[in-house]
Design a protein around this motif. Structure first.
Motif, PDB file in Angstrom:
ATOM      1  N   ASN A   3       4.013  14.044   2.271  1.00 14.24           N
ATOM      2  CA  ASN A   3       3.673  13.054   2.845  1.00 14.24           C
ATOM      3  C   ASN A   3       2.478  12.037   2.556  1.00 14.24           C
ATOM      4  O   ASN A   3       1.720  11.569   3.163  1.00 14.24           O
ATOM      5  CB  ASN A   3       2.857  13.686   4.128  1.00 14.24           C
ATOM      6  CG  ASN A   3       4.493  14.595   5.031  1.00 14.24           C
ATOM      7  OD1 ASN A   3       4.791  14.229   5.125  1.00 14.24           O
ATOM      8  ND2 ASN A   3       4.026  15.698   5.499  1.00 14.24           N
ATOM      9  N   ALA A   4       2.828  11.760   1.475  1.00 17.58           N
ATOM     10  CA  ALA A   4       2.092  10.385   0.378  1.00 17.58           C
ATOM     11  C   ALA A   4       2.489   9.738  -0.178  1.00 17.58           C
ATOM     12  O   ALA A   4       2.730   9.470  -1.141  1.00 17.58           O
ATOM     13  CB  ALA A   4       0.974  11.236   0.003  1.00 17.58           C
ATOM     14  N   SER A   7       1.931   3.340  -2.597  1.00 21.44           N
ATOM     15  CA  SER A   7       2.904   1.854  -1.825  1.00 21.44           C
ATOM     16  C   SER A   7       2.657   0.598  -3.116  1.00 21.44           C
ATOM     17  O   SER A   7       3.450  -0.422  -2.723  1.00 21.44           O
ATOM     18  CB  SER A   7       1.699   1.209  -1.397  1.00 21.44           C
ATOM     19  OG  SER A   7      -0.240   1.611  -1.533  1.00 21.44           O
ATOM     20  N   GLN A   8       2.316   1.190  -4.022  1.00 27.67           N
ATOM     21  CA  GLN A   8       2.682   0.817  -5.681  1.00 27.67           C
ATOM     22  C   GLN A   8       2.195   1.720  -6.698  1.00 27.67           C
ATOM     23  O   GLN A   8       1.566   3.012  -6.538  1.00 27.67           O
ATOM     24  CB  GLN A   8       1.192  -0.025  -5.664  1.00 27.67           C
ATOM     25  CG  GLN A   8       1.227  -1.139  -7.050  1.00 27.67           C
ATOM     26  CD  GLN A   8      -0.499  -2.263  -6.745  1.00 27.67           C
ATOM     27  OE1 GLN A   8      -1.292  -1.626  -5.860  1.00 27.67           O
ATOM     28  NE2 GLN A   8      -0.807  -3.163  -7.847  1.00 27.67           N
ATOM     29  N   ILE A   9       3.795   1.079  -7.592  1.00 30.68           N
ATOM     30  CA  ILE A   9       3.451   1.627  -8.949  1.00 30.68           C
ATOM     31  C   ILE A   9       2.501   0.699 -10.051  1.00 30.68           C
ATOM     32  O   ILE A   9       2.938  -0.349 -10.309  1.00 30.68           O
ATOM     33  CB  ILE A   9       4.135   1.921  -9.377  1.00 30.68           C
ATOM     34  CG1 ILE A   9       5.062   3.264  -8.981  1.00 30.68           C
ATOM     35  CG2 ILE A   9       4.706   2.936 -10.672  1.00 30.68           C
ATOM     36  CD1 ILE A   9       6.489   3.560  -8.466  1.00 30.68           C
ATOM     37  N   ARG A  10       1.467   1.710 -10.844  1.00 31.16           N
ATOM     38  CA  ARG A  10       0.716  -0.026 -11.576  1.00 31.16           C
ATOM     39  C   ARG A  10       0.888   0.764 -13.097  1.00 31.16           C
ATOM     40  O   ARG A  10       1.628   1.763 -13.160  1.00 31.16           O
ATOM     41  CB  ARG A  10      -0.707   1.107 -11.782  1.00 31.16           C
ATOM     42  CG  ARG A  10      -1.796   0.131 -10.467  1.00 31.16           C
ATOM     43  CD  ARG A  10      -2.274  -0.480 -10.883  1.00 31.16           C
ATOM     44  NE  ARG A  10      -3.547  -1.081  -9.456  1.00 31.16           N
ATOM     45  CZ  ARG A  10      -4.286  -1.027  -9.337  1.00 31.16           C
ATOM     46  NH1 ARG A  10      -5.263   0.125  -9.468  1.00 31.16           N
ATOM     47  NH2 ARG A  10      -4.460  -1.104  -7.960  1.00 31.16           N
ATOM     48  N   LEU A  21      -1.312   5.274  -3.474  1.00 32.54           N
ATOM     49  CA  LEU A  21      -1.012   6.273  -2.416  1.00 32.54           C
ATOM     50  C   LEU A  21      -0.872   5.012  -0.936  1.00 32.54           C
ATOM     51  O   LEU A  21      -2.196   4.115  -0.825  1.00 32.54           O
ATOM     52  CB  LEU A  21      -1.326   7.108  -1.912  1.00 32.54           C
ATOM     53  CG  LEU A  21      -1.046   8.274  -2.848  1.00 32.54           C
ATOM     54  CD1 LEU A  21      -2.050   9.961  -2.749  1.00 32.54           C
ATOM     55  CD2 LEU A  21      -0.241   8.685  -3.429  1.00 32.54           C
ATOM     56  N   GLU A  22      -0.471   5.236   0.061  1.00 31.97           N
ATOM     57  CA  GLU A  22      -0.715   4.630   0.911  1.00 31.97           C
ATOM     58  C   GLU A  22      -2.254   4.295   1.416  1.00 31.97           C
ATOM     59  O   GLU A  22      -2.541   2.947   1.828  1.00 31.97           O
ATOM     60  CB  GLU A  22      -0.114   4.816   2.291  1.00 31.97           C
ATOM     61  CG  GLU A  22       1.283   4.416   2.170  1.00 31.97           C
ATOM     62  CD  GLU A  22       2.314   4.074   3.151  1.00 31.97           C
ATOM     63  OE1 GLU A  22       1.370   5.301   4.379  1.00 31.97           O
ATOM     64  OE2 GLU A  22       2.980   3.594   3.552  1.00 31.97           O
ATOM     65  N   GLY A  23      -2.873   5.348   1.418  1.00 35.29           N
ATOM     66  CA  GLY A  23      -4.326   5.583   2.057  1.00 35.29           C
ATOM     67  C   GLY A  23      -5.625   4.645   0.595  1.00 35.29           C
ATOM     68  O   GLY A  23      -6.430   4.566   1.024  1.00 35.29           O
TER      69      GLY A  23
END
Length: 74
Positions: A3-4, A7-10, A21-23
């Protein structure tokens, strides 16, 4: 970790460096395994890849007995 949502892969020099992660938490990693199923195209977009996956609804109809079911229900 469950449940993580990512939001982005650098990337650095076209290689995965970390995920965000979204947080907002950043996790440095050398590899990413995409196990997103029908959402894999969205993950691919994060690193500039076109993954041609589309979710499709389907139906399955079984018209004859399945040997394992016959054993379990006898």
């Amino acid at each position: 970790m469950t449940n993580a949502p990512v939001s982005q892969i650098r990337t650095v020099n076209n290689r995965v460096h970390s995920i965000i992660l979204e947080g907002g938490e950043e996790m440095v990693c050398g590899h990413v395994v995409c196990a997103a199923g029908p959402w894999s195209a969205q993950i691919g977009q994060m690193v500039g890849l076109d993954i041609p996956v589309e979710p499709q609804r389907g139906q399955l109809a079984i018209t004859e007995g399945w040997p394992l079911l016959n054993i379990l229900h006898s």
